[in-house]
Design an enzyme around this catalytic site. Structure first.
Site, PDB file in Angstrom:
ATOM      1  N   CYS A  88       0.657   2.559   1.670  1.00 50.01           N
ATOM      2  CA  CYS A  88       1.152   3.840   1.174  1.00 50.01           C
ATOM      3  C   CYS A  88       0.703   4.976   2.091  1.00 50.01           C
ATOM      4  CB  CYS A  88       0.657   4.077  -0.247  1.00 50.01           C
ATOM      5  SG  CYS A  88       1.251   5.614  -0.993  1.00 50.01           S
ATOM      6  N   CYS A 123      -1.373   1.611  -8.391  1.00 49.53           N
ATOM      7  CA  CYS A 123      -0.724   2.646  -9.187  1.00 49.53           C
ATOM      8  C   CYS A 123       0.588   2.188  -9.803  1.00 49.53           C
ATOM      9  CB  CYS A 123      -0.514   3.903  -8.358  1.00 49.53           C
ATOM     10  SG  CYS A 123       0.694   3.732  -7.013  1.00 49.53           S
TER      11      CYS A 123
END
Length: 360
Positions: free
Chosen positions: A101, A197
């Site tokens: 990410c 997440c």
């Protein structure tokens, strides 16, 4: 400077934005919408990027008096992070989605878009330090070693580092919460989000099973070759795993067993005793350097997981790959994880682990 402050809706990014404003920069707050179906409220402390988080970020921006925008990078996040995560597990590897990410979203997607719009840099709430060295900007560990996030930033190259700010690196998390409260931020006591997440319930195996389905295979003793059980898919296992193996313990000697290898092409999971887990050779590919690449054999500190210890090592870069010889054996190192190399507190760079072994 004109700076984009990445605002997740948490306390860290809120204080980071405030500190950049205090430093005299022209700051614009940006919240990244990474979920295609953001829930109204958090399911747990693990989740992030929800509508609640966007609202929290907006309220902080309003209090600071800075412009605020939501940038939709959900499709890119799905492709570059979530699909990559699933594909890596399907191939028998164990990825770190936070590194991916940072590489693909926050310091490629976000930074590239910010620069294209005329901004000079991006600031985030990561716990790390940027130090001006003789050869340019250097990435260093944070003062708060318990919160240090330099490992997941090891994918930054020199150009990205030149346009990045980490305003929290010189402060402990306790002090950051105190500062947030003093500034009147409602997020001062908001719980931290945790990995991963996009799997807010924490059930990685269930998430992968829904994506990949069940593929029955064998659990095999790594030494004898005997079949000691079955599994529903190699994607549910990672090297070092002990729980949820589904072993027929009546056929074992009572000593704990661990996953010591994942053979995805043959749909087999290799099981063995703990002594088989220790490795002192780590091979890496997909190299990323935070500055000049090392030349020849160099002494480094090597860290193979986000919250793991740094191990003294020697590293040699050759033909686009790195070979790291650890001074002591480390258990549970899986292909797909990342090895991040340090020189003191400075991050040298990182590589994706392609294989492990033991020195002769």
């Amino acid at each position: 400077m004109r700076v984009v402050a990445a605002m997740s809706g948490g306390v860290d990014s809120a204080v980071a934005a405030a500190r950049m404003l205090d430093a005299g920069h022209e700051v614009v707050g940006v919240h990244l919408a990474l979920s295609r179906s953001a829930a109204t409220l958090r399911e747990s402390a693990r989740g992030c990027c929800t509508l609640e988080d966007a609202g929290d970020a907006r309220r902080v921006a309003d209090r600071l008096g800075i412009p605020f925008y939501v940038w939709d990078l959900a499709a890119r996040f799905e492709r570059d992070v979530v699909e990559d995560f699933v594909a890596e597990y399907e191939a028998g590897r164990t990825p770190n989605p936070c590194l991916r990410c940072n590489e693909k979203i926050k310091f490629a997607g976000l930074l590239d878009k910010a620069v294209a719009l005329g901004f000079d840099a991006v600031a985030t709430g990561h716990y790390a330090q940027v130090v001006e060295g003789a050869g340019g900007r250097e990435l260093h560990r944070a003062v708060d070693t318990a919160k240090d996030q330099s490992y997941v930033l090891g994918v930054l190259d020199a150009d990205q580092l030149a346009r990045s700010f980490f305003p929290l690196g010189d402060t402990t998390k306790h002090r950051i919460r105190e500062e947030a409260a003093a500034r009147g931020f409602a997020v001062a006591r908001k719980p931290d989000s945790h990995d991963i997440c996009f799997i807010p319930d924490g059930d990685t195996r269930g998430f992968l099973a829904r994506r990949l389905g069940e593929r029955e295979g064998e659990l095999v003793d790594a030494v004898s070759g005997e079949v000691v059980g079955t599994h529903a898919g190699t994607h549910g296992f990672t090297v070092g795993q002990r729980r949820g193996l589904g072993i027929d313990r009546s056929r074992l000697d009572g000593e704990p067993r661990f996953v010591v290898g994942v053979d995805a092409p043959r749909n087999r999971v290799l099981i063995g005793t703990g002594d088989l887990l220790g490795v002192d050779v780590v091979e890496g590919e997909h190299l990323r350097w935070c500055g000049p690449a090392p030349a020849g054999e160099v002494r480094v500190g090597a860290q193979v997981r986000a919250h793991g210890e740094e191990v003294p090592a020697s590293a040699v870069v050759r033909d686009g790959r790195v070979s790291v010889r650890l001074d002591t054996r480390v258990r549970g190192v899986a292909p797909g994880q990342s090895v991040v190399l340090y020189e003191g507190t400075r991050v040298v760079g990182s590589a994706t682990i392609s294989g492990t072994g033991r020195a002769a």
